[in-house]
Design a protein around this motif. Structure first.
Motif, PDB file in Angstrom:
ATOM      1  N   ASP A 265       0.822  -1.210   0.000  1.00 34.95           N
ATOM      2  CA  ASP A 265       0.000   0.000   0.000  1.00 34.95           C
ATOM      3  C   ASP A 265       0.858   1.263   0.000  1.00 34.95           C
ATOM      4  N   ALA A 266       1.977   1.203   0.719  1.00 34.14           N
ATOM      5  CA  ALA A 266       2.852   2.380   0.755  1.00 34.14           C
ATOM      6  C   ALA A 266       3.414   2.685  -0.635  1.00 34.14           C
ATOM      7  N   ARG A 267       3.788   1.614  -1.366  1.00 34.57           N
ATOM      8  CA  ARG A 267       4.274   1.806  -2.736  1.00 34.57           C
ATOM      9  C   ARG A 267       3.175   2.411  -3.602  1.00 34.57           C
ATOM     10  N   ARG A 268       1.954   1.902  -3.450  1.00 36.67           N
ATOM     11  CA  ARG A 268       0.848   2.432  -4.234  1.00 36.67           C
ATOM     12  C   ARG A 268       0.604   3.892  -3.912  1.00 36.67           C
ATOM     13  N   SER A 269       0.763   4.230  -2.645  1.00 38.16           N
ATOM     14  CA  SER A 269       0.583   5.627  -2.252  1.00 38.16           C
ATOM     15  C   SER A 269       1.637   6.519  -2.915  1.00 38.16           C
ATOM     16  N   ILE A 270       2.862   6.039  -2.941  1.00 38.68           N
ATOM     17  CA  ILE A 270       3.928   6.813  -3.593  1.00 38.68           C
ATOM     18  C   ILE A 270       3.634   6.970  -5.076  1.00 38.68           C
ATOM     19  N   ARG A 271       3.147   5.875  -5.704  1.00 40.30           N
ATOM     20  CA  ARG A 271       2.812   5.942  -7.133  1.00 40.30           C
ATOM     21  C   ARG A 271       1.674   6.931  -7.378  1.00 40.30           C
ATOM     22  N   ARG A 272       0.655   6.892  -6.483  1.00 42.35           N
ATOM     23  CA  ARG A 272      -0.459   7.831  -6.647  1.00 42.35           C
ATOM     24  C   ARG A 272       0.016   9.272  -6.490  1.00 42.35           C
ATOM     25  N   PHE A 273       0.957   9.476  -5.566  1.00 41.74           N
ATOM     26  CA  PHE A 273       1.496  10.825  -5.362  1.00 41.74           C
ATOM     27  C   PHE A 273       2.225  11.304  -6.618  1.00 41.74           C
TER      28      PHE A 273
END
Length: 430
Positions: A265-273
């Protein structure tokens, strides 16, 4: 009226040597004429004396008389080319000074018709097989080294000839100023969007996580101390140490999970950012204005104001060093290209044919469109020459050979006189 110019000539030493040779030849030809005249006068005096002279004197007198006439006639003809004989205003004399411009036009037309004829030039160029000659020459290692050396010299001279102020102005106008013209944010957003579509931002995500793990790994004591300081003062010491260490281990474990799980989820958050950042850079006025403010600060900085001079200094120094160093990559690449191109030209018949067509086409175009301008240089240059100086220079160049005409006139005339006198004696007697 065109301004008269000095006729270009040879070095003073060579000119002095030619003038000495011309004087010697003229003196010899004149001396031979004087000898013929003296012999004629002596024979005439001998025949006029009482008792006459031996029969052979007639032959000698006839030869000397004809030689003297032939020598005088050829002296007049040669002299009349360059000046008026004895300064007399005889028509059709001093031809070179009087007809200088016409001679220039005639020479120009002769060169144009016989040497710069488009058909003749293209035929000669085609027969020369220029591409094959070029290929054979370029493929030689020594010739490739020569080309590399000359390219290096040309590059050094060209770079050194550029005024640093002009180069700085050009770089500032064409690079620095153009860099500041567009809004940076939309371009950066589109670039980031393209990187996202190509999957090129994933290394950035990995780098962020790796960086975080390294920083956390180096800050264990600081993190534990910070948590201890924020714990209630009434909490026991062992409890504060236990909580700080537990929090640190959880953070380390969390980052390890993020590092090992591509879909965390943290990786996905970085990607969304990152994705949202690409959109904001293109569409969010506040973000665009913020980037423009940063751009203005950067462009107005002392470093950017002096960037043009620094760029040219670094670029020119690098070019001069590379062009001057025989072992540099630039010089080596030039040698390699020469050899490879020479070998390719020799082995590729289609390439040779293509080069031959291009060379012939270029030669034909130049001959058809510019041969007139080339030949016009001849007539225009000669027309600007001073007539007397031009005549003197031309005589200096060909006068020595023309003195042989005078010599031949005297000698051939003498022989002809003897022959005519002999025939007269055989036909009509004494």
């Amino acid at each position: 009226m065109a301004e008269l110019t000095t006729v270009p000539g040879m070095s003073p030493e060579a000119e002095a040597q030619r003038r000495r040779a011309l004087r010697n030849h003229k003196a010899f030809a004149t001396g031979l004429l004087v000898v013929a005249a003296l012999i004629f006068l002596l024979c005439s005096w001998w025949q006029s004396r009482a008792g006459g002279a031996p029969p052979w004197v007639g032959w000698v007198r006839a030869g000397a008389e004809a030689g003297m006439i032939g020598g005088l006639a050829d002296w007049f003809a040669v002299t009349a080319l360059f000046r008026r004989p004895m300064g007399l205003p005889i028509p059709h004399t001093a031809l070179v000074p009087a007809k200088k411009d016409q001679l220039g036009d005639a020479l120009s037309g002769f060169v144009g018709d016989n040497f710069l004829n488009p058909q003749l030039i293209t035929e000669k160029v085609s027969q020369a097989e220029v591409p094959e000659l070029i290929g054979r020459w370029l493929s030689g290692p020594d010739n490739a080294a020569l080309v590399s050396r000359e390219v290096g010299k040309f590059t050094v001279n060209a770079v050194q000839a550029v005024d640093p102020a002009d180069a700085e102005e050009l770089i500032n106008r064409q690079v620095i100023d153009r860099l500041a013209e567009p809004e940076w944010a939309p371009h950066a957003g589109r670039m980031l969007e393209g990187l996202i579509e190509d999957g090129k931002t994933e290394p950035v995500v990995d780098a962020v996580i790796t960086w975080a793990r390294e920083r956390i790994g180096e800050a264990e004591e600081s993190i534990v101390s910070m948590i201890d300081e924020r714990m209630p003062q009434w909490a026991p010491r062992f409890a504060r140490d236990l909580v700080g260490e537990r929090v640190y281990r959880e953070v380390v474990s969390f980052l390890a999970d993020v590092d090992n799980d591509p879909e965390h989820d943290a990786r996905r958050s970085i990607r969304r950012f990152i994705t949202q950042l690409a959109v904001d850079l293109q569409e969010d006025p506040a973000m665009i204005a913020r980037v423009e403010s940063i751009k203005a600060d950067i462009m107005d900085s002392r470093a950017m104001r002096g960037a043009g001079a620094q760029i040219w200094q670094a670029l020119s120094t690098a070019l001069i060093d590379a062009a001057s160093d025989e072992s540099s990559a630039l010089r080596a690449k030039v040698r390699e290209l020469c050899v490879s191109w020479g070998q390719r030209i020799q082995s590729d018949a289609e390439l040779r044919a293509s080069l031959d067509r291009r060379i012939n086409g270029a030669v034909k175009f130049l001959a058809e469109n510019y041969s007139g301008e080339v030949t016009a240089i001849i007539s225009e240059t000669i027309s600007r020459w001073d007539a007397r100086e031009a005549s003197d220079k031309i005589e200096l160049m060909v006068g020595k050979d023309l003195t042989y005409i005078r010599l031949n006139g005297t000698i051939v005339g003498a022989l002809a006189g003897v022959v005519i006198y002999t025939v007269n004696q055989l036909l009509f007697g004494g």
